[in-house]
Design an enzyme around this catalytic site. Structure first.
Site, short mmCIF file in Angstrom:
data_model
loop_
_atom_site.label_atom_id
_atom_site.label_comp_id
_atom_site.label_asym_id
_atom_site.label_seq_id
_atom_site.Cartn_x
_atom_site.Cartn_y
_atom_site.Cartn_z
N SER A 165 -38.81 -18.58 -9.44
CA SER A 165 -39.56 -17.36 -9.79
C SER A 165 -38.92 -16.64 -10.96
CB SER A 165 -39.61 -16.42 -8.60
OG SER A 165 -40.24 -15.22 -8.99
N LYS A 220 -41.50 -19.60 -1.51
CA LYS A 220 -41.96 -19.17 -2.84
C LYS A 220 -43.42 -18.73 -2.80
CE LYS A 220 -42.08 -18.67 -7.40
NZ LYS A 220 -43.41 -18.78 -7.87
N HIS A 223 -43.51 -15.35 -1.32
CA HIS A 223 -42.99 -14.44 -2.35
C HIS A 223 -44.13 -14.04 -3.29
CE1 HIS A 223 -41.86 -14.12 -6.60
NE2 HIS A 223 -40.74 -13.55 -6.22
N ASN A 224 -44.93 -15.01 -3.70
CA ASN A 224 -46.05 -14.71 -4.60
C ASN A 224 -47.10 -13.83 -3.91
OD1 ASN A 224 -44.66 -16.44 -6.25
ND2 ASN A 224 -46.47 -17.55 -6.94
N GLU A 227 -45.89 -10.48 -4.00
CA GLU A 227 -46.06 -10.01 -5.39
C GLU A 227 -47.50 -9.49 -5.60
OE1 GLU A 227 -44.54 -12.95 -8.25
OE2 GLU A 227 -46.38 -12.62 -9.39
P1 NBP Z 1 -48.01 -25.85 -16.44
O1 NBP Z 1 -48.24 -25.56 -15.01
O2 NBP Z 1 -48.91 -25.25 -17.44
O3 NBP Z 1 -47.98 -27.45 -16.64
C1 NBP Z 1 -47.78 -28.02 -17.91
C2 NBP Z 1 -46.85 -29.18 -17.80
O4 NBP Z 1 -47.39 -30.17 -16.91
C3 NBP Z 1 -46.67 -29.89 -19.14
O5 NBP Z 1 -45.35 -30.34 -19.23
C4 NBP Z 1 -47.66 -31.03 -19.02
O6 NBP Z 1 -47.37 -32.12 -19.85
C5 NBP Z 1 -47.44 -31.42 -17.60
N1 NBP Z 1 -48.48 -32.32 -17.08
C6 NBP Z 1 -49.77 -32.09 -16.80
BR1 NBP Z 1 -50.65 -30.52 -17.08
N2 NBP Z 1 -50.41 -33.17 -16.34
C7 NBP Z 1 -49.48 -34.14 -16.32
C8 NBP Z 1 -49.51 -35.48 -15.92
N3 NBP Z 1 -50.61 -36.01 -15.44
N4 NBP Z 1 -48.38 -36.21 -16.03
C9 NBP Z 1 -47.25 -35.67 -16.51
N5 NBP Z 1 -47.16 -34.36 -16.90
C10 NBP Z 1 -48.26 -33.61 -16.80
O7 NBP Z 1 -46.49 -25.47 -16.82
P2 NBP Z 1 -45.65 -24.16 -16.49
O8 NBP Z 1 -46.44 -22.91 -16.69
O9 NBP Z 1 -44.35 -24.33 -17.21
O10 NBP Z 1 -45.39 -24.29 -14.92
C11 NBP Z 1 -44.73 -25.38 -14.34
C12 NBP Z 1 -44.70 -25.18 -12.83
O11 NBP Z 1 -43.98 -23.96 -12.53
C13 NBP Z 1 -46.08 -25.00 -12.20
O12 NBP Z 1 -46.07 -25.52 -10.91
C14 NBP Z 1 -46.25 -23.51 -12.14
O13 NBP Z 1 -47.16 -23.09 -11.15
C15 NBP Z 1 -44.82 -23.06 -11.83
N6 NBP Z 1 -44.48 -21.70 -12.26
C16 NBP Z 1 -44.92 -21.20 -13.43
C17 NBP Z 1 -44.57 -19.91 -13.81
C18 NBP Z 1 -45.01 -19.33 -15.12
O14 NBP Z 1 -44.74 -18.15 -15.35
N7 NBP Z 1 -45.65 -20.09 -15.99
C19 NBP Z 1 -43.73 -19.15 -12.98
C20 NBP Z 1 -43.25 -19.70 -11.81
C21 NBP Z 1 -43.63 -20.99 -11.45
P3 NBP Z 1 -48.10 -32.25 -21.28
O15 NBP Z 1 -47.33 -31.37 -22.20
O16 NBP Z 1 -47.99 -33.67 -21.59
O17 NBP Z 1 -49.53 -31.79 -21.10
#
Ligand code: NBP
Length: 513
Positions: A165, A220, A223-224, A227
């Site tokens: 988080s 987690k 937690h959300n 939130e």
């Molecule tokens: P995203 O949830 O937006 O996912 C993007 C990533 O997933 C990229 O690296 C993308 O690769 C990869 N991906 C996808 Br889409 N399909 C794929 C596939 N079939 N094979 C391999 N890779 C694939 O990224 P994020 O916002 O950084 O979040 C990552 C995780 O953390 C999620 O579970 C999210 O819920 C969680 N999270 C996010 C936040 C936040 O603030 N963003 C906070 C806390 C937790 P590519 O570049 O090749 O498309």
């Protein structure tokens, strides 16, 4: 724990890109280039993965990174270079990525939850060996983690589901981390997690081994959900102060900044104060007034509410915050309804601004206690069902820094569970009970004022109803049970004697006519 320097010195890697090490530039590494193995790997370089990888590298743990779309690998390597030649090594193909990590290999995945996680596991597992470990750092459904942990175990691999988080900032500079699953896997990387997580003076790093199975993801998720509740309650405080109290954005900024110095001190109250200070750079006035009143969501709040229902745990404040997001999405319908139901909803009551601000502060705090009580009860019920043995006080501790719900208030929750690990409900902890008693008059005034003025406060009202239901020794549930027995012979218990009873309500009532 082996140091990077002592790890295998002459692995031959296939071409990749590097930030750290001598030279440190972004360049293709010749196939014959020799380097030591890295300590850990990270696959998935979107917002979270990229920042967490840089954080790990910055704390001195050499890291290999990989992403399906290779431009993100180059981007991350570039950032690592710019942010201080951090020991981060990029790879364009999964085999050389995996082979660049010291054994037992640990790879953190930060990809979109669901099918992308399965696909990434398949890609990585093809190159991993017995004893290696995969850590899913995404917001994954806990049962998916349990399914994958089992599947990995059959292949001799270890698996962790680790909620992270704090968004982008947290990932880069210190998130709150909730790892659950294989304890052995946790121990492989505990030294890394203790260093990269948020550090809170007097309460330590914001990470702990949560428990078995999907417990890290489950915690987690809740937690959300909490939130969602916090954000909704803050939004209602804003609505009452603005719509009834007629506070300007300037005044709201001051009120929230002031609140952030006391018992409401928290990340969300702090950023709320900031939001009221931002002018619109596209026109007149403040930006907050130009933002469409429609809240997005990604699903963890809905899962929390579904789980509360599954576990028969009342979570009305969290549910109200989810419902509010659903209703916010009906913008067009609401605009149409506002025309049908137009009128003056003002009660005409005289409002003392200073008194209102103080009352709303107290109502917000008391409502927040109810919301956290509900979240903690969901976790407790799941822990009992699954035999996870979760430590609720420890969860409050690791949420004190790095994450979105970080707040000084969590310290009180930790102390409440330290006082009594078996606490049935946070509301009856002596300190919280006293705090609620001290605030309930103000809380009732705010909810009544809002209702009288046609301003909806679903979260505060739900919290108050939760408190009033919980504190009453007799509820009208006797009548509901009597109705059930009347039409469905569901039987009832009596207050004055043990046993199960059924009455022919219809026959008796009609024989009297
Ligand atoms: P995203 O949830 O937006 O996912 C993007 C990533 O997933 C990229 O690296 C993308 O690769 C990869 N991906 C996808 Br889409 N399909 C794929 C596939 N079939 N094979 C391999 N890779 C694939 O990224 P994020 O916002 O950084 O979040 C990552 C995780 O953390 C999620 O579970 C999210 O819920 C969680 N999270 C996010 C936040 C936040 O603030 N963003 C906070 C806390 C937790 P590519 O570049 O090749 O498309």
């Amino acid at each position: 724990v082996r140091s990077f320097a002592s790890s295998h010195p002459d692995l031959r890697r296939s071409p990749g890109v590097a930030s750290g090490g001598a030279g440190g530039g972004i360049e293709a590494i010749p196939a014959r280039y020799k380097m030591a193995l890295t300590r850990i790997g990270l696959a998935g370089l979107a917002v979270m993965g990229q920042n967490l990888a840089l954080n790990i590298a910055e704390k001195g743990f050499p890291i290999s990174v990989y992403n399906r779309t290779t431009s993100k690998v180059d981007e991350t390597v570039q950032r690592a270079k710019l942010e201080g030649n951090l020991p981060l090594y990029g790879f364009h193909d999964p085999a050389s990525f995996v082979n660049s990590i010291q054994k037992p290999r640990v790879v953190i995945m930060l990809v979109k939850a669901g099918a992308p996680v399965d696909q990434t596991i398949a890609t990585l597992a093809a190159h991993l060996e017995q004893g290696d470990c995969i850590v899913d750092g995404g917001n994954e459904w806990y049962e998916n983690t349990e399914r994958r942990e089992k599947a990995m175990e059959e292949r001799g691999l270890l698996y962790l589901g680790m909620g992270v988080s704090g968004g982008e900032e947290g990932a880069r500079h210190g998130p709150s981390m909730m790892p659950g699953g294989s304890l052995e896997a946790y121990q492989y990387i505990e030294d890394i997690l203790l260093k990269v997580s948020a550090q809170v003076p007097d309460s330590g790093p914001c990470v702990t081994y949560i428990g078995k199975g999907g417990s890290g993801n489950f915690v987690k998720m809740v937690h959300n959900g909490i939130e969602y509740g916090d954000m909704q309650l803050i939004a209602e405080a804003y609505d009452v102060l603005k719509s009834v109290g007629k506070l300007t954005n300037g005044e709201l900024q001051q009120v929230f900044a002031e609140w952030n110095k006391g018992e409401l001190l928290s990340f969300l109250v702090e950023i709320t104060a900031d939001i009221f200070s931002i002018k619109d750079d596209q026109g007149e006035g403040y930006l907050v007034d130009k933002v469409l009143d429609k809240t997005g969501m990604k699903g963890t709040g809905k899962w929390t509410v579904q789980q509360a229902a599954e576990l028969s745990v009342a979570a009305p404040t969290i549910e109200a915050s989810l419902d509010s997001r659903f209703l916010s999405g009906l913008k067009d319908e609401r605009v149409a309804a506002s025309k049908i139901f137009q009128g003056d909803y003002s009660s005409g009551e005289t409002v003392n601004k200073a008194q209102l601000i103080e009352d709303v502060r107290k109502a917000l705090y008391a409502s927040k206690i109810c919301s956290y009580a509900q979240g903690m009860n969901i976790i407790k019920a799941k822990s009992t069902e699954k035999g996870w043995g979760l430590n609720l006080g420890e969860l409050a501790r690791i949420w004190k820094g790095g994450c979105i719900i970080r707040a000084s208030f969590l310290d009180r929750i930790k102390k409440a569970y330290d006082r009594n690990g078996e606490l049935a409900n946070l509301l009856i902890d002596p300190e919280f009970a006293q705090e609620i008693m001290d605030r309930q008059a103000a809380w009732r005034r705010v909810v009544c004022l809002a209702i009288n003025n046609g301003v909806s406060t679903p979260g505060m009202s739900a919290s108050l109803a939760y408190f009033d239901s919980y504190r009453r020794d007799r509820l009208p549930a006797n009548l509901v049970q009597a109705q059930r027995d009347y039409f469905g012979a569901h039987t009832y218990e009596r207050v004055d004697m043990p046993g199960s009873f059924h009455t022919e309500w219809y026959k008796i009532a009609n024989s009297k006519i």
